[in-house]
Design a protein around this motif. Sequence first.
Motif, PDB file in Angstrom:
ATOM      1  N   MET A   1       0.836  -1.174   0.000  1.00  0.00           N
ATOM      2  CA  MET A   1       0.000   0.000   0.000  1.00  0.00           C
ATOM      3  C   MET A   1       0.885   1.243   0.000  1.00  0.00           C
ATOM      4  SD  MET A   1      -3.533   1.120   1.090  1.00  0.00           S
ATOM      5  CE  MET A   1      -4.028  -0.412   0.516  1.00  0.00           C
ATOM      6  N   ILE A   2       0.569   2.196  -0.833  1.00  0.00           N
ATOM      7  CA  ILE A   2       1.320   3.439  -0.946  1.00  0.00           C
ATOM      8  C   ILE A   2       0.523   4.526  -0.232  1.00  0.00           C
ATOM      9  CG2 ILE A   2       2.267   5.121  -2.557  1.00  0.00           C
ATOM     10  CD1 ILE A   2       2.329   2.861  -4.639  1.00  0.00           C
ATOM     11  N   TYR A   3       1.196   5.227   0.679  1.00  0.00           N
ATOM     12  CA  TYR A   3       0.491   6.260   1.426  1.00  0.00           C
ATOM     13  C   TYR A   3       1.431   7.376   1.854  1.00  0.00           C
ATOM     14  CZ  TYR A   3       2.553   4.161   5.585  1.00  0.00           C
ATOM     15  OH  TYR A   3       3.440   3.692   6.511  1.00  0.00           O
ATOM     16  N   LEU A   4       0.829   8.494   2.239  1.00  0.00           N
ATOM     17  CA  LEU A   4       1.535   9.609   2.854  1.00  0.00           C
ATOM     18  C   LEU A   4       0.808   9.952   4.150  1.00  0.00           C
ATOM     19  CD1 LEU A   4       2.114  12.113  -0.087  1.00  0.00           C
ATOM     20  CD2 LEU A   4       3.855  10.846   1.138  1.00  0.00           C
ATOM     21  N   LYS A   5       1.550  10.156   5.219  1.00  0.00           N
ATOM     22  CA  LYS A   5       0.964  10.667   6.450  1.00  0.00           C
ATOM     23  C   LYS A   5       1.163  12.169   6.428  1.00  0.00           C
ATOM     24  CE  LYS A   5       1.076   6.802   9.426  1.00  0.00           C
ATOM     25  NZ  LYS A   5       0.540   6.504  10.680  1.00  0.00           N
ATOM     26  N   LEU A   6       0.061  12.899   6.529  1.00  0.00           N
ATOM     27  CA  LEU A   6       0.086  14.345   6.403  1.00  0.00           C
ATOM     28  C   LEU A   6      -0.367  14.996   7.705  1.00  0.00           C
ATOM     29  CD1 LEU A   6      -1.661  14.362   2.951  1.00  0.00           C
ATOM     30  CD2 LEU A   6       0.762  14.687   3.353  1.00  0.00           C
ATOM     31  N   TYR A   7       0.120  16.204   7.957  1.00  0.00           N
ATOM     32  CA  TYR A   7      -0.246  16.961   9.142  1.00  0.00           C
ATOM     33  C   TYR A   7      -0.826  18.304   8.715  1.00  0.00           C
ATOM     34  CZ  TYR A   7       0.132  19.391  13.590  1.00  0.00           C
ATOM     35  OH  TYR A   7      -0.153  20.094  14.733  1.00  0.00           O
TER      36      TYR A   7
END
Length: 45
Positions: A1-7
């Motif tokens: 799974m490809i993801y980005l954790k963003l704030y």
Amino acid sequence: MIYLKLYDITTGKTFTKYFDCEFDKQKFKRKLKFSKKIFIRGESI
């Protein structure tokens, strides 16, 4: 799974955005350079 954790600076919340392919993730990261409210906390390899 490809993801980005963003704030999000305005709300103070962390969220995750998932992608179907690496190209879509890179395209989103290029757009994110211009945002002053959201930045990357982490990402998948």
